[in-house]
Scaffold this motif. Sequence first.
Motif, PDB file in Angstrom:
ATOM      1  N   THR A  15      -2.417  12.178   5.241  1.00 22.90           N
ATOM      2  CA  THR A  15      -1.338  12.404   6.231  1.00 22.90           C
ATOM      3  C   THR A  15      -1.570  11.042   7.195  1.00 22.90           C
ATOM      4  OG1 THR A  15      -2.303  13.876   7.607  1.00 22.90           O
ATOM      5  CG2 THR A  15      -0.837  14.673   5.945  1.00 22.90           C
ATOM      6  N   TRP A  16      -2.419  10.700   7.498  1.00 21.71           N
ATOM      7  CA  TRP A  16      -2.776   9.587   8.364  1.00 21.71           C
ATOM      8  C   TRP A  16      -2.312   8.205   7.779  1.00 21.71           C
ATOM      9  CZ3 TRP A  16      -3.008   9.425  13.346  1.00 21.71           C
ATOM     10  CH2 TRP A  16      -3.623  10.530  14.063  1.00 21.71           C
ATOM     11  N   MET A  17      -2.925   8.015   6.500  1.00 21.43           N
ATOM     12  CA  MET A  17      -2.431   6.858   5.922  1.00 21.43           C
ATOM     13  C   MET A  17      -1.027   6.633   5.903  1.00 21.43           C
ATOM     14  SD  MET A  17      -5.508   6.127   3.106  1.00 21.43           S
ATOM     15  CE  MET A  17      -5.490   7.839   2.237  1.00 21.43           C
ATOM     16  N   ILE A  18      -0.182   7.862   5.530  1.00 23.06           N
ATOM     17  CA  ILE A  18       1.198   7.491   5.397  1.00 23.06           C
ATOM     18  C   ILE A  18       1.691   7.350   6.797  1.00 23.06           C
ATOM     19  CG2 ILE A  18       3.311   8.738   4.566  1.00 23.06           C
ATOM     20  CD1 ILE A  18       1.579  10.137   2.608  1.00 23.06           C
ATOM     21  N   PHE A  19       1.131   8.062   7.619  1.00 21.92           N
ATOM     22  CA  PHE A  19       1.790   7.742   8.913  1.00 21.92           C
ATOM     23  C   PHE A  19       1.459   6.411   9.633  1.00 21.92           C
ATOM     24  CE2 PHE A  19       0.602   7.632  13.647  1.00 21.92           C
ATOM     25  CZ  PHE A  19       1.935   7.740  14.055  1.00 21.92           C
ATOM     26  N   TRP A  20       0.253   5.768   9.273  1.00 22.63           N
ATOM     27  CA  TRP A  20       0.029   4.350   9.710  1.00 22.63           C
ATOM     28  C   TRP A  20       1.054   3.520   9.162  1.00 22.63           C
ATOM     29  CZ3 TRP A  20      -5.802   5.675   8.841  1.00 22.63           C
ATOM     30  CH2 TRP A  20      -6.436   6.546  10.012  1.00 22.63           C
TER      31      TRP A  20
ATOM     32  N   PHE B 294       0.905  -1.269  -0.109  1.00 19.22           N
ATOM     33  CA  PHE B 294      -0.172   0.001  -0.017  1.00 19.22           C
ATOM     34  C   PHE B 294       0.885   1.393  -0.045  1.00 19.22           C
ATOM     35  CE2 PHE B 294      -3.421  -2.987   1.445  1.00 19.22           C
ATOM     36  CZ  PHE B 294      -4.174  -2.711   0.302  1.00 19.22           C
ATOM     37  N   LEU B 295       1.982   1.119   0.572  1.00 15.78           N
ATOM     38  CA  LEU B 295       2.961   2.255   0.414  1.00 15.78           C
ATOM     39  C   LEU B 295       3.499   2.766  -1.161  1.00 15.78           C
ATOM     40  CD1 LEU B 295       5.088   2.146   3.587  1.00 15.78           C
ATOM     41  CD2 LEU B 295       3.920   3.997   2.912  1.00 15.78           C
TER      42      LEU B 295
ATOM     43  N   PRO C 271      -8.520  -6.328   7.879  1.00 15.22           N
ATOM     44  CA  PRO C 271      -7.563  -5.588   8.338  1.00 15.22           C
ATOM     45  C   PRO C 271      -7.581  -3.950   7.636  1.00 15.22           C
ATOM     46  CG  PRO C 271      -6.789  -7.114   6.609  1.00 15.22           C
ATOM     47  CD  PRO C 271      -8.279  -7.459   6.840  1.00 15.22           C
ATOM     48  N   ASP C 272      -7.050  -3.191   8.293  1.00 17.01           N
ATOM     49  CA  ASP C 272      -6.583  -1.990   7.593  1.00 17.01           C
ATOM     50  C   ASP C 272      -5.623  -1.247   8.256  1.00 17.01           C
ATOM     51  OD1 ASP C 272      -7.564  -0.419   9.992  1.00 17.01           O
ATOM     52  OD2 ASP C 272      -9.484  -1.088   9.854  1.00 17.01           O
ATOM     53  N   PHE C 273      -5.206  -0.053   7.583  1.00 13.54           N
ATOM     54  CA  PHE C 273      -4.030   0.802   7.995  1.00 13.54           C
ATOM     55  C   PHE C 273      -4.196   1.053   9.432  1.00 13.54           C
ATOM     56  CE2 PHE C 273      -3.948   2.592   3.486  1.00 13.54           C
ATOM     57  CZ  PHE C 273      -3.995   1.328   2.787  1.00 13.54           C
ATOM     58  N   TYR C 274      -5.272   1.568   9.742  1.00 11.33           N
ATOM     59  CA  TYR C 274      -5.305   2.215  11.222  1.00 11.33           C
ATOM     60  C   TYR C 274      -5.140   1.010  12.352  1.00 11.33           C
ATOM     61  CZ  TYR C 274      -8.253   3.561  15.338  1.00 11.33           C
ATOM     62  OH  TYR C 274      -8.667   3.698  16.624  1.00 11.33           O
TER      63      TYR C 274
ATOM     64  N   GLY D  38       0.027  24.966   9.227  1.00  8.16           N
ATOM     65  CA  GLY D  38      -0.354  23.765   9.462  1.00  8.16           C
ATOM     66  C   GLY D  38      -0.513  22.916   8.437  1.00  8.16           C
ATOM     67  N   PHE D  39      -0.977  21.648   8.503  1.00  6.88           N
ATOM     68  CA  PHE D  39      -0.974  20.872   7.609  1.00  6.88           C
ATOM     69  C   PHE D  39      -2.657  20.348   7.277  1.00  6.88           C
ATOM     70  CE2 PHE D  39       3.428  20.175   8.607  1.00  6.88           C
ATOM     71  CZ  PHE D  39       3.980  19.597   7.596  1.00  6.88           C
ATOM     72  N   GLY D  40      -2.997  20.256   6.068  1.00  8.71           N
ATOM     73  CA  GLY D  40      -4.338  19.804   5.726  1.00  8.71           C
ATOM     74  C   GLY D  40      -4.273  18.304   5.827  1.00  8.71           C
ATOM     75  N   GLY D  41      -5.536  17.411   5.898  1.00  8.66           N
ATOM     76  CA  GLY D  41      -5.402  16.115   5.543  1.00  8.66           C
ATOM     77  C   GLY D  41      -5.147  15.519   4.147  1.00  8.66           C
TER      78      GLY D  41
END
Length: 437
Positions: free
Chosen positions: A112-117, A95-96, A364-367, A150-153
Amino acid sequence: MSNSKKKSDWYKTVLGSRRIVEEMVVKSETQSSQLDTLEIMLSSKGSQFQKVMTLTTEQQIKVEDDIRQVYESILDGGQLPTLKKVQHLSFVKYFLETNLPAGFIALDASHTWMIFWLVNSLLLLGGKIDQDMSSKISENILSYLNEDGGFGGGAGLISHVVSSYAAVMALFLSNDPNVLAKIDRQKTYEWLLSLKLEDGSFCMYKGGEVDTRAVYCALVIASILDILTPELVDNTAEWLGRCQTFEGGFGGVPGDEAHGGYSFCAVAALSILGPPQEIITKHCDLKNLVKWSVNRQYQLEGGMNGRTNKLVDGCYSHWVGGIFPFLELATQCDLLDRAALKNYILICCQEENGGLRDKPGKRPDFYHTNYVLCGLSLCQHETKYDPALTTETLGASAFAYRVERIKDPQEDPVNFVEPLHPIFGIPMDTVLKNRKL
Ligand SMILES: CC(C)=CCC/C(C)=C/CC/C(C)=C/COP(=O)(O)OP(=O)(O)O
Ligand SMILES: [Zn+2]
């Protein structure tokens, strides 16, 4: 666990209503076999919830039945699953490196969340970030950085504090020591300050809602970027203290129901502001917090729920489990049944083909992959707070942690995941390497 921690009489009083679990902990420690722990879990006397039938109790009984079946099948076969590291790594890398399928449009505000997870999961599993991936991460994340600091999502979205938290963490993890310097820290500081309310809380975005998640994210960003000032956190510890409920956990805002997600944010945010053993006692009722937290871990399932009378879910291994390092430091007691949580994670949360999940039957999911792995790390490590590593500077206590692997000769090395920083929820190694900009 270390011998320095004792199960004191006080611990027994707090856990009075959970004697079976306490016996389970003691037994699993002396026998140190996970299969034994499983047998104990299955032989517990059945659910007290069966006495009153509601939709919630029906769901609970169904989950218990499903999980009992899964555990029984393991006991019949006698083999505990190990961590499917190769499969999880390939899930994360796939997925990356691939364009996301169309269905992911629903997560367009969560780039940003998906990349972080995914990046955090990769590192927790022992994976590495090469030069190419490092530049892709920073290029992508920096494209969401707005003029206001700041960053947007995602593309074209206004700055949001939780998206910004995920963005800053992804950059921090990206294996590029110079990337954080691309953020104009003065602007980000002013933007964070503009989200601050007089009562000490923060809103998610200008005019947006307030809750403990916003406070945690704002304080983590300030801490990582080294822009934490007394002005930024004036009244914040007091406001967080007001979010503790009669049950002992924390709601999102004062008066709301206690929930694991908000509780982790409150306790971790407080622990940025001072040593956990001092700051938690100062701003909340520690005994009540311990009572609420230990009661989140189910006897049969071994995993945790996020609030009273709700179902077990793998992600609470982090949101609730992640409160325990602070509680164990503050009380000097062993409070988490690590063996039972590990059983839940390895047996119930792994998808055959890679990725981790909430519970059997869920996808399963990224989170969940990220937070279940964080929970597994917690089961394998013990957190120490070293006053020698801190200074009087505000926020310095966030960097005074050491995390040590609990020695267990029976542990299969394939199960090892990296030690986790208790506040930031990322590998310790990254924090130690990149602390200074
Ligand atoms: C840093 C950051 C953004 C943290 C997020 C923390 C977090 C997980 C908050 C949970 C919020 C919430 C009310 C969940 C309830 O969902 P539900 O009713 O579907 O779940 P439940 O039945 O398990 O309570
Ligand atoms: Zn979940």
